[in-house]
Motif scaffolding. Structure first.
Motif, PDB file in Angstrom:
ATOM      1  N   THR A 136      49.313  60.715  33.414  1.00 13.43           N
ATOM      2  CA  THR A 136      50.404  59.946  32.811  1.00 13.43           C
ATOM      3  C   THR A 136      49.819  58.695  32.136  1.00 13.43           C
ATOM      4  OG1 THR A 136      50.774  59.048  35.048  1.00 13.43           O
ATOM      5  CG2 THR A 136      52.319  60.721  34.265  1.00 13.43           C
ATOM      6  N   PRO A 137      49.002  58.912  31.075  1.00 16.22           N
ATOM      7  CA  PRO A 137      48.392  57.766  30.388  1.00 16.22           C
ATOM      8  C   PRO A 137      49.459  56.924  29.683  1.00 16.22           C
ATOM      9  CG  PRO A 137      48.081  59.788  29.117  1.00 16.22           C
ATOM     10  CD  PRO A 137      48.704  60.199  30.428  1.00 16.22           C
ATOM     11  N   ASP A 138      49.102  55.666  29.398  1.00 14.96           N
ATOM     12  CA  ASP A 138      50.036  54.801  28.659  1.00 14.96           C
ATOM     13  C   ASP A 138      50.417  55.468  27.337  1.00 14.96           C
ATOM     14  OD1 ASP A 138      49.323  53.041  30.646  1.00 14.96           O
ATOM     15  OD2 ASP A 138      48.700  51.417  29.316  1.00 14.96           O
ATOM     16  N   HIS A 139      49.401  55.916  26.613  1.00 14.03           N
ATOM     17  CA  HIS A 139      49.582  56.526  25.295  1.00 14.03           C
ATOM     18  C   HIS A 139      48.728  57.791  25.226  1.00 14.03           C
ATOM     19  CE1 HIS A 139      51.636  52.984  23.757  1.00 14.03           C
ATOM     20  NE2 HIS A 139      50.735  52.271  24.389  1.00 14.03           N
ATOM     21  N   THR A 140      49.012  58.642  24.221  1.00 12.27           N
ATOM     22  CA  THR A 140      48.189  59.840  24.031  1.00 12.27           C
ATOM     23  C   THR A 140      46.729  59.435  23.862  1.00 12.27           C
ATOM     24  OG1 THR A 140      50.053  60.946  23.008  1.00 12.27           O
ATOM     25  CG2 THR A 140      47.878  61.899  22.611  1.00 12.27           C
ATOM     26  N   PHE A 141      46.466  58.423  23.024  1.00 12.19           N
ATOM     27  CA  PHE A 141      45.169  57.767  23.005  1.00 12.19           C
ATOM     28  C   PHE A 141      45.373  56.335  22.569  1.00 12.19           C
ATOM     29  CE2 PHE A 141      45.068  59.338  18.527  1.00 12.19           C
ATOM     30  CZ  PHE A 141      44.625  58.206  17.861  1.00 12.19           C
ATOM     31  N   PRO A 142      44.468  55.415  22.805  1.00 14.96           N
ATOM     32  CA  PRO A 142      43.173  55.609  23.449  1.00 14.96           C
ATOM     33  C   PRO A 142      43.328  55.796  24.956  1.00 14.96           C
ATOM     34  CG  PRO A 142      43.518  53.277  23.060  1.00 14.96           C
ATOM     35  CD  PRO A 142      44.687  53.991  22.443  1.00 14.96           C
ATOM     36  N   ALA A 143      42.208  56.097  25.587  1.00 14.73           N
ATOM     37  CA  ALA A 143      42.205  56.312  27.033  1.00 14.73           C
ATOM     38  C   ALA A 143      42.740  55.072  27.752  1.00 14.73           C
ATOM     39  CB  ALA A 143      40.777  56.597  27.503  1.00 14.73           C
ATOM     40  N   THR A 144      43.535  55.303  28.793  1.00 14.47           N
ATOM     41  CA  THR A 144      44.046  54.195  29.605  1.00 14.47           C
ATOM     42  C   THR A 144      42.891  53.388  30.186  1.00 14.47           C
ATOM     43  OG1 THR A 144      46.030  55.497  30.042  1.00 14.47           O
ATOM     44  CG2 THR A 144      45.582  53.685  31.562  1.00 14.47           C
ATOM     45  N   ALA A 145      41.772  54.049  30.455  1.00 12.42           N
ATOM     46  CA  ALA A 145      40.590  53.365  31.001  1.00 12.42           C
ATOM     47  C   ALA A 145      40.124  52.230  30.091  1.00 12.42           C
ATOM     48  CB  ALA A 145      39.449  54.364  31.204  1.00 12.42           C
ATOM     49  N   THR A 146      40.271  52.424  28.766  1.00 12.93           N
ATOM     50  CA  THR A 146      39.802  51.377  27.847  1.00 12.93           C
ATOM     51  C   THR A 146      40.725  50.161  27.889  1.00 12.93           C
ATOM     52  OG1 THR A 146      40.936  52.375  25.944  1.00 12.93           O
ATOM     53  CG2 THR A 146      38.621  52.991  26.292  1.00 12.93           C
ATOM     54  N   ARG A 147      41.989  50.379  28.179  1.00 11.20           N
ATOM     55  CA  ARG A 147      42.918  49.241  28.330  1.00 11.20           C
ATOM     56  C   ARG A 147      42.548  48.442  29.578  1.00 11.20           C
ATOM     57  NH1 ARG A 147      48.148  50.053  25.178  1.00 11.20           N
ATOM     58  NH2 ARG A 147      48.471  47.996  26.043  1.00 11.20           N
ATOM     59  N   VAL A 148      42.216  49.160  30.640  1.00 14.92           N
ATOM     60  CA  VAL A 148      41.799  48.483  31.882  1.00 14.92           C
ATOM     61  C   VAL A 148      40.492  47.731  31.627  1.00 14.92           C
ATOM     62  CG1 VAL A 148      41.102  48.840  34.285  1.00 14.92           C
ATOM     63  CG2 VAL A 148      42.969  50.196  33.315  1.00 14.92           C
ATOM     64  N   GLN A 149      39.573  48.376  30.919  1.00 21.87           N
ATOM     65  CA  GLN A 149      38.288  47.753  30.597  1.00 21.87           C
ATOM     66  C   GLN A 149      38.505  46.414  29.881  1.00 21.87           C
ATOM     67  OE1 GLN A 149      36.092  49.567  27.406  1.00 21.87           O
ATOM     68  NE2 GLN A 149      34.108  48.919  28.210  1.00 21.87           N
ATOM     69  N   ALA A 150      39.387  46.431  28.887  1.00 23.86           N
ATOM     70  CA  ALA A 150      39.637  45.208  28.107  1.00 23.86           C
ATOM     71  C   ALA A 150      40.227  44.114  28.988  1.00 23.86           C
ATOM     72  CB  ALA A 150      40.568  45.524  26.945  1.00 23.86           C
ATOM     73  N   ARG A 151      41.174  44.501  29.838  1.00 26.65           N
ATOM     74  CA  ARG A 151      41.814  43.478  30.687  1.00 26.65           C
ATOM     75  C   ARG A 151      40.853  42.917  31.723  1.00 26.65           C
ATOM     76  NH1 ARG A 151      47.708  45.068  32.680  1.00 26.65           N
ATOM     77  NH2 ARG A 151      47.653  42.952  33.519  1.00 26.65           N
ATOM     78  N   LEU A 152      39.882  43.733  32.132  1.00 26.47           N
ATOM     79  CA  LEU A 152      38.885  43.239  33.106  1.00 26.47           C
ATOM     80  C   LEU A 152      37.837  42.357  32.414  1.00 26.47           C
ATOM     81  CD1 LEU A 152      38.203  46.434  35.274  1.00 26.47           C
ATOM     82  CD2 LEU A 152      39.458  44.384  35.974  1.00 26.47           C
ATOM     83  N   GLY A 153      37.819  42.367  31.072  1.00 28.44           N
ATOM     84  CA  GLY A 153      36.843  41.572  30.337  1.00 28.44           C
ATOM     85  C   GLY A 153      35.469  42.215  30.315  1.00 28.44           C
ATOM     86  N   MET A 154      35.426  43.544  30.495  1.00 25.72           N
ATOM     87  CA  MET A 154      34.152  44.273  30.495  1.00 25.72           C
ATOM     88  C   MET A 154      33.902  44.782  29.070  1.00 25.72           C
ATOM     89  SD  MET A 154      33.649  47.875  32.463  1.00 25.72           S
ATOM     90  CE  MET A 154      32.439  49.085  31.945  1.00 25.72           C
ATOM     91  N   THR A 155      32.785  44.393  28.473  1.00 27.16           N
ATOM     92  CA  THR A 155      32.563  44.756  27.069  1.00 27.16           C
ATOM     93  C   THR A 155      31.397  45.719  26.872  1.00 27.16           C
ATOM     94  OG1 THR A 155      31.286  42.725  26.855  1.00 27.16           O
ATOM     95  CG2 THR A 155      33.563  42.660  26.073  1.00 27.16           C
TER      96      THR A 155
END
Ligand code: UT7
Length: 324
Positions: free
Chosen positions: A84-103
């Motif tokens: 149940t991703p937020d959107h079809t793409f991009p991957a939900t993992a990349t949204r989490v990555q951005a919020r964690l400040g991991m680049t």
């Protein structure tokens, strides 16, 4: 010597709203008695309007990083299991990555429905063993409430929302079953059964999100057989027996399936972690939610042998043996 992925810490997040069986009995033709007897579920959490899978995942990730004592910039991999991703793409993992400040590093989703966490753990473990990652975050996060047909009593009473996460780190170990860390993971699928548990929508097929559809009894029968096989495979691979297991942390779909697996392993019920009563089936989130509950309340301790197993749509199924 062998590189092992050691679980440094875990964290979880559940939305605030609790939906009880009594609440459901006001929505569809059902009863607390039926739901409790057939599934063991009493209540489940439901995400608030506007609360997305990435929000649940991010909160679980923060808790796991804090518990592990690891900073987000130490991570070089995020693998997020969700159907149940937020959107079809991009991957939900990349949204989490951005919020964690991991680049740096990589973040991506894997999709194996209720087996998703075992799949994600296996992927991250293999990245670590191959030397492609040193510190990894593995998340299972779902908002199944968004894909339920709330008029179908056969499915809407079964599922809930939530997220759980673990932090893995590479550690050199002697390479024996006494090692700390993930000892082995085992993945299986059989696509011939894709129409027994599926969503009747999707971007390519219908351009709609769709609803979950399940032939419950059929899934139940396959689950019992497949889980018994994968549990046996995990033990045999490591030269261990059921008597070596300290804790069974199964996917939380149905109390009857969970207890059946525990009985087959001759594990006393108090060695089986059960959260389905207050979480319902949270798909890919159910194992890390259960694992985290048993770690944080002190049941699972250093040196314990923990068996994880799951079965879901596809069909997919899998297991993992972990020395805590
Ligand atoms: O996480 C992925 C893996 N998923 C699973 O492992 C789920 C596996 N399946 C199950 O857990 C069980 O099959 C269910 C809990 C889904 C259903 O239990 P069941 O014992 O297999 O019940 P059933 O589907 O055979 O239904 C029995 C009866 C039916 O009525 P009739 O035809 O006997 O008159 C259903 O219409 O129960 C009825 N029913 C309900 N009654 C009250 C179905 N849902 C409900 C309900 N409340 N919510």
């Amino acid at each position: 010597m062998a590189i092992r992925s050691v679980i440094l810490g875990c964290g979880s997040y559940l939305p605030a709203r609790v939906l009880t069986n009594a609440d459901l009995a006001r929505m569809v033709e059902t009863s607390d008695e039926w739901i409790t007897e057939r599934t063991g579920i009493k209540s489940r959490h439901i995400a608030a309007d506007g609360e997305l899978t990435s929000d649940l995942a991010y909160n679980a990730a923060l808790a796991a990083l804090a518990h592990a004592g690891v900073a987000a910039d130490e991570l070089d991999l995020i693998v997020l299991a969700t159907a149940t991703p937020d959107h079809t793409f991009p991957a939900t993992a990349t949204r989490v990555q951005a919020r964690l400040g991991m680049t740096r590093g990589a973040a991506f989703d894997v999709q194996a429905v209720c087996s998703g966490f075992i799949y994600a753990l296996s992927v991250a473990d293999n990245f670590i063993k191959a030397g492609q990652a040193r510190t990894a975050l593995v998340i299972g996060a779902e908002t199944f409430s968004r894909i339920l047909d709330w008029t179908d009593r056969g499915t809407c009473v079964l599922f809930g929302d939530g997220a759980g996460a673990v932090v893995l780190r590479a550690e050199d170990n002697p390479g024996t079953a006494a090692d700390r860390g993930i000892l082995s993971t085992h993945l299986h699928s059989d696509g011939r059964h894709h129409d027994l548990l599926y969503v009747d929508g999707g971007p390519s097929a219908t351009q709609t999100v769709g609803h979950l559809r399940m032939k419950g009894q059929e899934v139940f029968k396959h689950a019992v057989v497949n889980l018994a096989e994968v549990v046996r495979e995990a033990l045999d691979t490591n030269g261990l027996t059921a008597a070596d297991i300290t804790w069974l942390v199964p996917h939380q779909a149905n109390r009857r399936i969970i207890e059946g697996t525990g009985r087959k392993l001759k594990l006393p019920p108090e060695r089986v972690v059960v959260t389905v009563d207050h979480h319902g089936n949270t798909s890919a989130a159910s194992i890390p939610l259960a694992l985290c509950e048993a770690v944080l309340d002190g049941r699972i301790r250093r040196g314990d042998l923990v068996l994880l197993e799951a079965m879901g749509g596809g069909f997919t199924w899998g297991g993992a043996l972990v020395r805590w």
